[in-house]
Design a protein around this motif. Structure first.
Motif, PDB file in Angstrom:
ATOM      1  N   PRO A 136      -5.255  -2.879  16.782  1.00 31.04           N
ATOM      2  CA  PRO A 136      -5.063  -2.058  15.680  1.00 31.04           C
ATOM      3  C   PRO A 136      -4.010  -2.655  14.647  1.00 31.04           C
ATOM      4  N   SER A 137      -4.432  -2.880  13.208  1.00 27.72           N
ATOM      5  CA  SER A 137      -3.782  -3.413  12.270  1.00 27.72           C
ATOM      6  C   SER A 137      -3.159  -2.462  11.230  1.00 27.72           C
ATOM      7  N   LEU A 138      -2.007  -2.725  10.847  1.00 30.16           N
ATOM      8  CA  LEU A 138      -1.340  -1.812   9.752  1.00 30.16           C
ATOM      9  C   LEU A 138      -1.269  -2.681   8.460  1.00 30.16           C
ATOM     10  N   GLY A 139      -1.807  -3.968   8.700  1.00 29.32           N
ATOM     11  CA  GLY A 139      -1.740  -4.885   7.425  1.00 29.32           C
ATOM     12  C   GLY A 139      -2.965  -4.797   6.598  1.00 29.32           C
ATOM     13  N   SER A 140      -3.175  -5.324   5.638  1.00 35.21           N
ATOM     14  CA  SER A 140      -4.047  -5.314   4.430  1.00 35.21           C
ATOM     15  C   SER A 140      -5.438  -5.890   4.768  1.00 35.21           C
ATOM     16  N   SER A 141      -5.228  -6.783   5.795  1.00 36.13           N
ATOM     17  CA  SER A 141      -6.396  -7.792   6.244  1.00 36.13           C
ATOM     18  C   SER A 141      -6.415  -7.910   7.708  1.00 36.13           C
ATOM     19  N   ASN A 142      -7.368  -8.348   8.362  1.00 34.67           N
ATOM     20  CA  ASN A 142      -7.754  -8.655   9.700  1.00 34.67           C
ATOM     21  C   ASN A 142      -8.644  -9.404  10.092  1.00 34.67           C
ATOM     22  N   TRP A 143      -8.746 -10.001  11.021  1.00 33.97           N
ATOM     23  CA  TRP A 143      -9.973 -10.961  11.643  1.00 33.97           C
ATOM     24  C   TRP A 143     -10.114 -11.049  13.105  1.00 33.97           C
ATOM     25  N   PHE A 144     -11.190 -11.235  13.502  1.00 30.70           N
ATOM     26  CA  PHE A 144     -11.388 -11.376  15.082  1.00 30.70           C
ATOM     27  C   PHE A 144     -12.405 -12.354  15.282  1.00 30.70           C
ATOM     28  N   ALA A 164     -11.553   4.528   9.222  1.00 31.33           N
ATOM     29  CA  ALA A 164     -11.665   5.242   8.097  1.00 31.33           C
ATOM     30  C   ALA A 164     -12.572   6.030   8.172  1.00 31.33           C
ATOM     31  N   SER A 165     -12.784   7.222   7.499  1.00 30.86           N
ATOM     32  CA  SER A 165     -13.821   8.148   7.492  1.00 30.86           C
ATOM     33  C   SER A 165     -14.791   7.633   6.292  1.00 30.86           C
ATOM     34  N   ASN A 166     -14.503   6.936   5.487  1.00 34.15           N
ATOM     35  CA  ASN A 166     -15.208   6.483   4.316  1.00 34.15           C
ATOM     36  C   ASN A 166     -14.928   4.988   4.211  1.00 34.15           C
ATOM     37  N   SER A 167     -15.372   4.231   3.122  1.00 33.64           N
ATOM     38  CA  SER A 167     -15.488   2.819   2.949  1.00 33.64           C
ATOM     39  C   SER A 167     -14.039   2.419   2.144  1.00 33.64           C
ATOM     40  N   GLU A 168     -12.942   2.846   2.779  1.00 37.16           N
ATOM     41  CA  GLU A 168     -11.505   2.424   2.318  1.00 37.16           C
ATOM     42  C   GLU A 168     -11.374   1.088   3.025  1.00 37.16           C
ATOM     43  N   LEU A 169     -12.043   0.677   3.960  1.00 36.05           N
ATOM     44  CA  LEU A 169     -11.785  -0.433   4.583  1.00 36.05           C
ATOM     45  C   LEU A 169     -13.033  -1.400   4.519  1.00 36.05           C
ATOM     46  N   THR A 190      -7.131   0.181  -3.248  1.00 36.65           N
ATOM     47  CA  THR A 190      -6.246   1.220  -3.178  1.00 36.65           C
ATOM     48  C   THR A 190      -5.275   1.385  -1.939  1.00 36.65           C
ATOM     49  N   GLY A 191      -5.700   0.456  -1.030  1.00 39.98           N
ATOM     50  CA  GLY A 191      -5.091   0.466   0.328  1.00 39.98           C
ATOM     51  C   GLY A 191      -5.577   1.700   1.072  1.00 39.98           C
ATOM     52  N   PHE A 192      -4.990   1.469   2.405  1.00 36.30           N
ATOM     53  CA  PHE A 192      -5.426   2.345   3.574  1.00 36.30           C
ATOM     54  C   PHE A 192      -4.048   3.059   4.482  1.00 36.30           C
ATOM     55  N   ASP A 193      -3.843   4.144   4.363  1.00 30.55           N
ATOM     56  CA  ASP A 193      -2.660   4.444   5.371  1.00 30.55           C
ATOM     57  C   ASP A 193      -2.926   5.005   6.609  1.00 30.55           C
ATOM     58  N   GLY A 194      -2.963   3.902   7.376  1.00 32.28           N
ATOM     59  CA  GLY A 194      -3.345   4.164   8.772  1.00 32.28           C
ATOM     60  C   GLY A 194      -3.708   2.835   9.455  1.00 32.28           C
ATOM     61  N   SER A 195      -3.889   2.840  10.612  1.00 33.91           N
ATOM     62  CA  SER A 195      -4.042   1.610  11.603  1.00 33.91           C
ATOM     63  C   SER A 195      -5.730   1.552  11.616  1.00 33.91           C
TER      64      SER A 195
END
Length: 290
Positions: A136-144, A164-169, A190-195
């Motif tokens: 899990p990431s709390l950052g603005s970007s991630n890769w795997f 996320a429940s919608n396309s905030e990611l 707009t960012g995302f407030d969650g992991s």
């Protein structure tokens, strides 16, 4: 990059969303004539769902006797920069490919549709799917990155942004390297407030006859829309599909990543409704074989 993984012949994951549309409106198959030493009976199968303004999943099933070796999809209609292909992956024991589209948190007034496209064939030698999940990431970007078993090559990729429940990611990258796949994502503007985290699936097999990766880039600019097509060399056909957004910073969404013919892979993307002042491009990956 990190976290729990598992290896299996195929991994099944069912995605259920409100307003999911799993009915097939269109199925088209294209036979590819190949030498006896290549993957025989290769077909490209496409399914398009209804045009609505609801989150929806579209599945496409391979013909009897074949399995998924690559796949992708497209979003068509209104508000394309606000609709993300958030889940793009094989399903059901490798017999189907699934694409999920969701609107961002602002929603879209118009209607849009999801198309899923699979490259199907009798299982090539050594076929296996390996799956993994980032931490899990709390950052603005991630890769795997998920690697194939030793001695096998990556011929197909699947991925998802989860949390996320919608396309905030935004699912930005589904890259195919020779021995691994890389899935990358970012929070939207707009960012995302969650992991959140990434799922990745690598479709792997023994090296294919005449195997070659063709990579092509669009122009690098601040245009609102970019598209590029990677074309296999003469005598070779598309076996695997990949794509990525380069430099989008979460403000650009994939609108297309699929085999558009027996020899081509097309990748397209569009900026979100606020636009993006920076330069960016899209990249198409075609795994070709004879």
């Amino acid at each position: 990059m990190r976290a729990a993984t598992n290896v299996s012949r195929w991994t099944r994951r069912s995605t259920v969303l409100g307003g999911a549309a799993l009915g097939t409106l269109l199925t088209a198959q294209l036979g590819l004539v190949t030498p006896a030493t290549a993957v025989p009976d290769l077909v490209r199968v496409t399914s398009t769902g209804p045009s609505t303004s609801l989150a929806k999943t579209q599945n496409v099933t391979c013909p009897a006797g074949t399995t998924v070796i690559g796949g992708g999809g497209a979003i068509t209609g209104s508000g394309l920069g606000q609709v993300g292909m958030d889940i793009v992956q094989p399903l059901m024991g490798g017999k189907a490919y699934s694409v999920t589209g969701r609107e961002d948190e602002n929603g879209v007034a118009g209607t849009w549709a999801v198309t899923a496209t699979a490259v199907c064939a009798p299982a090539p030698k050594g076929l296996v799917a390996v799956t993994g999940h980032s931490a899990p990431s709390l950052g603005s970007s991630n890769w795997f990155e998920k690697s194939c078993p030793v001695g096998k090559h990556a011929i197909g990729v699947g991925g998802a942004v989860v949390g996320a429940s919608n396309s905030e990611l935004v699912l930005e990258d589904l890259r195919i390297h020779q021995n691994s796949v890389v899935v990358a994502g970012a929070e939207d503007g707009t960012g995302f407030d969650g992991s959140w985290w990434l799922d990745a699936t690598a479709i792997c097999a023994d090296p294919l006859p005449g195997e070659q990766r063709v990579i092509d880039d669009s122009a690098f600019s601040s245009n609102a829309l970019h598209s590029v097509t990677a074309t296999c060399p003469a005598g070779k056909r598309v076996h695997g599909v990949g794509g990525e957004i380069v430099g989008g910073n979460g403000q650009v969404r994939l609108t297309e990543m699929r085999a558009t013919s027996s020899t081509t892979v097309t990748v397209g993307a569009r900026e979100d409704e606020d636009g993006f002042s920076g330069n960016w491009k899209v990249r198409a990956y075609a795994v070709c074989a004879s």
